[in-house]
Design a protein around this motif. Structure first.
Motif, PDB file in Angstrom:
ATOM      1  N   CYS A   1       3.585   2.436  10.361  1.00 28.56           N
ATOM      2  CA  CYS A   1       3.186   0.261  10.035  1.00 28.56           C
ATOM      3  C   CYS A   1       3.600   1.007   8.346  1.00 28.56           C
ATOM      4  O   CYS A   1       2.643   2.147   8.002  1.00 28.56           O
ATOM      5  CB  CYS A   1       1.469   0.615  10.151  1.00 28.56           C
ATOM      6  SG  CYS A   1       1.452   0.166  11.830  1.00 28.56           S
ATOM      7  N   GLU A   2       3.345  -0.147   7.286  1.00 21.73           N
ATOM      8  CA  GLU A   2       3.172  -0.106   5.830  1.00 21.73           C
ATOM      9  C   GLU A   2       2.403  -1.759   6.088  1.00 21.73           C
ATOM     10  O   GLU A   2       2.589  -2.221   6.756  1.00 21.73           O
ATOM     11  CB  GLU A   2       4.311   0.192   6.105  1.00 21.73           C
ATOM     12  CG  GLU A   2       4.927   1.422   5.820  1.00 21.73           C
ATOM     13  CD  GLU A   2       6.132   1.635   4.592  1.00 21.73           C
ATOM     14  OE1 GLU A   2       6.638   0.784   4.266  1.00 21.73           O
ATOM     15  OE2 GLU A   2       6.985   2.221   4.024  1.00 21.73           O
ATOM     16  N   TRP A   3       1.677  -1.520   4.913  1.00 19.25           N
ATOM     17  CA  TRP A   3       0.288  -2.575   4.718  1.00 19.25           C
ATOM     18  C   TRP A   3       0.616  -3.673   3.804  1.00 19.25           C
ATOM     19  O   TRP A   3       0.955  -2.342   2.909  1.00 19.25           O
ATOM     20  CB  TRP A   3      -1.179  -2.515   4.963  1.00 19.25           C
ATOM     21  CG  TRP A   3      -1.266  -1.703   6.594  1.00 19.25           C
ATOM     22  CD1 TRP A   3      -1.039  -0.832   6.979  1.00 19.25           C
ATOM     23  CD2 TRP A   3      -1.585  -2.555   7.082  1.00 19.25           C
ATOM     24  NE1 TRP A   3      -1.528  -0.555   8.259  1.00 19.25           N
ATOM     25  CE2 TRP A   3      -1.853  -1.259   8.229  1.00 19.25           C
ATOM     26  CE3 TRP A   3      -2.841  -3.776   7.441  1.00 19.25           C
ATOM     27  CZ2 TRP A   3      -2.746  -1.798   9.761  1.00 19.25           C
ATOM     28  CZ3 TRP A   3      -2.576  -4.689   8.874  1.00 19.25           C
ATOM     29  CH2 TRP A   3      -2.695  -3.527   9.447  1.00 19.25           C
ATOM     30  N   VAL A   4       0.941  -5.089   3.919  1.00 17.97           N
ATOM     31  CA  VAL A   4       1.365  -5.456   2.889  1.00 17.97           C
ATOM     32  C   VAL A   4       0.183  -7.033   2.480  1.00 17.97           C
ATOM     33  O   VAL A   4      -0.498  -7.087   3.992  1.00 17.97           O
ATOM     34  CB  VAL A   4       2.098  -6.417   2.926  1.00 17.97           C
ATOM     35  CG1 VAL A   4       3.078  -7.047   1.926  1.00 17.97           C
ATOM     36  CG2 VAL A   4       4.230  -5.096   2.833  1.00 17.97           C
ATOM     37  N   THR A   5      -1.084  -7.309   1.717  1.00 17.15           N
ATOM     38  CA  THR A   5      -1.423  -8.044   1.005  1.00 17.15           C
ATOM     39  C   THR A   5      -0.626  -9.626   0.727  1.00 17.15           C
ATOM     40  O   THR A   5       0.091  -9.236   0.034  1.00 17.15           O
ATOM     41  CB  THR A   5      -2.668  -8.015   0.778  1.00 17.15           C
ATOM     42  OG1 THR A   5      -2.449  -6.885  -0.521  1.00 17.15           O
ATOM     43  CG2 THR A   5      -3.540  -6.255   0.869  1.00 17.15           C
ATOM     44  N   ASN A   6      -1.002 -10.056   1.107  1.00 19.84           N
ATOM     45  CA  ASN A   6      -0.138 -12.279   0.898  1.00 19.84           C
ATOM     46  C   ASN A   6      -1.683 -12.863   0.694  1.00 19.84           C
ATOM     47  O   ASN A   6      -2.804 -13.119   1.674  1.00 19.84           O
ATOM     48  CB  ASN A   6       0.522 -12.762   1.347  1.00 19.84           C
ATOM     49  CG  ASN A   6       1.565 -13.754   1.418  1.00 19.84           C
ATOM     50  OD1 ASN A   6       1.930 -13.229   0.127  1.00 19.84           O
ATOM     51  ND2 ASN A   6       1.169 -14.177   1.637  1.00 19.84           N
TER      52      ASN A   6
ATOM     53  N   THR B   1       1.114  -1.415   0.098  1.00 18.64           N
ATOM     54  CA  THR B   1      -0.254  -0.708  -0.290  1.00 18.64           C
ATOM     55  C   THR B   1       0.338   1.136  -0.217  1.00 18.64           C
ATOM     56  O   THR B   1       0.338   1.927  -0.526  1.00 18.64           O
ATOM     57  CB  THR B   1      -0.803   0.314   1.485  1.00 18.64           C
ATOM     58  OG1 THR B   1      -0.073  -0.100   2.268  1.00 18.64           O
ATOM     59  CG2 THR B   1      -1.924  -1.155   0.957  1.00 18.64           C
ATOM     60  N   THR B   2       2.104   1.174   0.385  1.00 17.91           N
ATOM     61  CA  THR B   2       2.604   2.173   0.562  1.00 17.91           C
ATOM     62  C   THR B   2       4.023   1.668   0.127  1.00 17.91           C
ATOM     63  O   THR B   2       4.590   0.689   0.106  1.00 17.91           O
ATOM     64  CB  THR B   2       2.819   3.045   1.894  1.00 17.91           C
ATOM     65  OG1 THR B   2       3.408   2.574   3.093  1.00 17.91           O
ATOM     66  CG2 THR B   2       1.997   4.124   1.728  1.00 17.91           C
TER      67      THR B   2
ATOM     68  N   GLY C   1       1.133  -7.494   7.823  1.00 23.17           N
ATOM     69  CA  GLY C   1       0.603  -8.780   6.650  1.00 23.17           C
ATOM     70  C   GLY C   1      -0.416  -9.397   6.692  1.00 23.17           C
ATOM     71  O   GLY C   1      -0.812  -9.615   8.076  1.00 23.17           O
ATOM     72  N   THR C   2      -1.515  -8.982   5.941  1.00 19.28           N
ATOM     73  CA  THR C   2      -2.261  -9.154   5.732  1.00 19.28           C
ATOM     74  C   THR C   2      -3.202  -9.967   5.206  1.00 19.28           C
ATOM     75  O   THR C   2      -2.588 -10.182   3.786  1.00 19.28           O
ATOM     76  CB  THR C   2      -2.877  -7.949   6.214  1.00 19.28           C
ATOM     77  OG1 THR C   2      -4.705  -8.411   7.262  1.00 19.28           O
ATOM     78  CG2 THR C   2      -3.835  -7.474   5.420  1.00 19.28           C
TER      79      THR C   2
ATOM     80  N   GLY D   1      -4.025  -2.231  13.915  1.00 18.16           N
ATOM     81  CA  GLY D   1      -3.092  -2.247  13.768  1.00 18.16           C
ATOM     82  C   GLY D   1      -2.433  -0.476  14.075  1.00 18.16           C
ATOM     83  O   GLY D   1      -1.029  -0.396  14.550  1.00 18.16           O
ATOM     84  N   ASP D   2      -2.781   0.440  12.963  1.00 14.92           N
ATOM     85  CA  ASP D   2      -2.278   1.716  13.019  1.00 14.92           C
ATOM     86  C   ASP D   2      -2.314   2.102  14.408  1.00 14.92           C
ATOM     87  O   ASP D   2      -1.418   2.896  14.651  1.00 14.92           O
ATOM     88  CB  ASP D   2      -3.661   2.078  12.601  1.00 14.92           C
ATOM     89  CG  ASP D   2      -2.917   2.452  10.779  1.00 14.92           C
ATOM     90  OD1 ASP D   2      -1.984   1.913  10.017  1.00 14.92           O
ATOM     91  OD2 ASP D   2      -4.047   2.398   9.689  1.00 14.92           O
ATOM     92  N   ALA D   3      -3.633   1.944  15.242  1.00 12.15           N
ATOM     93  CA  ALA D   3      -3.709   2.253  16.068  1.00 12.15           C
ATOM     94  C   ALA D   3      -2.215   1.949  16.993  1.00 12.15           C
ATOM     95  O   ALA D   3      -1.871   2.659  17.950  1.00 12.15           O
ATOM     96  CB  ALA D   3      -5.033   2.241  17.553  1.00 12.15           C
TER      97      ALA D   3
END
Length: 239
Positions: free
Chosen positions: A63-68, A7-8, A27-28, A52-54
């Motif tokens: 946080c940097e969000w990754v999907t898998n 996402t970033t 990772g989500t 997660g951000d909180a």
């Protein structure tokens, strides 16, 4: 396996177990609402995104969000493609042999069967479950015929198109299908797992401590309970 979606930008963040500039790649799956999903803007959203951000804010992390895909989510954590798993993952003894977990941020809950008719025999019928879940493992140990699919949506589609008689999943994840579609609950709920926690590599003890402290603070000030009610309703189990 799908290409990892960032996402970033998060290039060159992981090196020898250190976190550059306190950036943590979360990772989500992005396919398990309301825990996590991709919104109309193409961003990770849901209960675990907000949580997660909180947690990162409290731990003074970015946080940097990754999907898998779910079926490879643990191997790709171990490979260093991201630093945590925050994806509705139940804490189990089997998983704890491979990765580590924080304390739970979602209390132990029940899994449930849902079908298009309450006359379905879930004990000996064909039951759909998501691959690699504790629900799939449970069904495999019963007299029912297990059919596994990559996502929760795929299990729902299997019931709709006649490939399966029922779906077995986290009860909270099935609520929208029962309330908004033609599904009904079948049988009794089944307690599984030890709650949901953040998965980490066993070597990342400092990161685990930071997240545990942040989770504890959210439990103590009531903000975690508020998030649980926001996403899962007043009937949700709280701390």
């Amino acid at each position: 396996m799908k290409t990892l979606i960032l996402t970033t930008a998060a290039a060159a963040l992981f090196a020898s177990g250190a976190f550059a500039q306190d950036v943590v790649r979360m990772g989500t799956e992005g396919a398990y609402p309301p825990y996590n999903f991709i919104n109309d803007d193409g961003e990770v959203d849901g209960f675990e995104r907000k949580l997660g951000d909180a947690l990162c804010a409290r731990a003074e992390l970015t946080c940097e969000w990754v999907t898998n895909d779910w079926d490879s989510i643990i191997p790709n954590l171990l490979s260093g493609n991201y630093d945590t798993i925050i994806a509705g993952m139940s804490i189990t003894d089997e998983r704890d042999k491979t990765i580590d977990f924080t304390q739970d941020y979602y209390p132990p809950t029940e899994s449930a069967y849902a079908a298009l008719s309450d006359s379905v025999d879930v004990e000996t019928g064909v039951v759909a479950a998501q691959t690699g879940t504790i629900q799939a493992g449970y069904v495999a140990g019963t007299a029912a015929e297990l059919v596994e699919f990559a996502t929760l949506d795929d299990t729902i589609s299997a019931v709709k198109n006649g490939e399966a008689d029922a779906v077995f999943a986290d009860s909270d994840a099935l609520v929208p299908f029962v309330e908004e579609q033609d599904f009904v609950w079948v049988g009794e709920g089944v307690p599984l797992g030890g709650g949901i926690g953040i998965g980490l590599r066993e070597s990342d003890t400092e990161l685990k401590e930071k997240f545990n402290a942040a989770i504890t603070s959210m439990k103590e000030d009531g903000s975690l309970n508020a998030l649980l009610v926001e996403y899962f309703g007043d009937a949700v189990t709280t701390y």
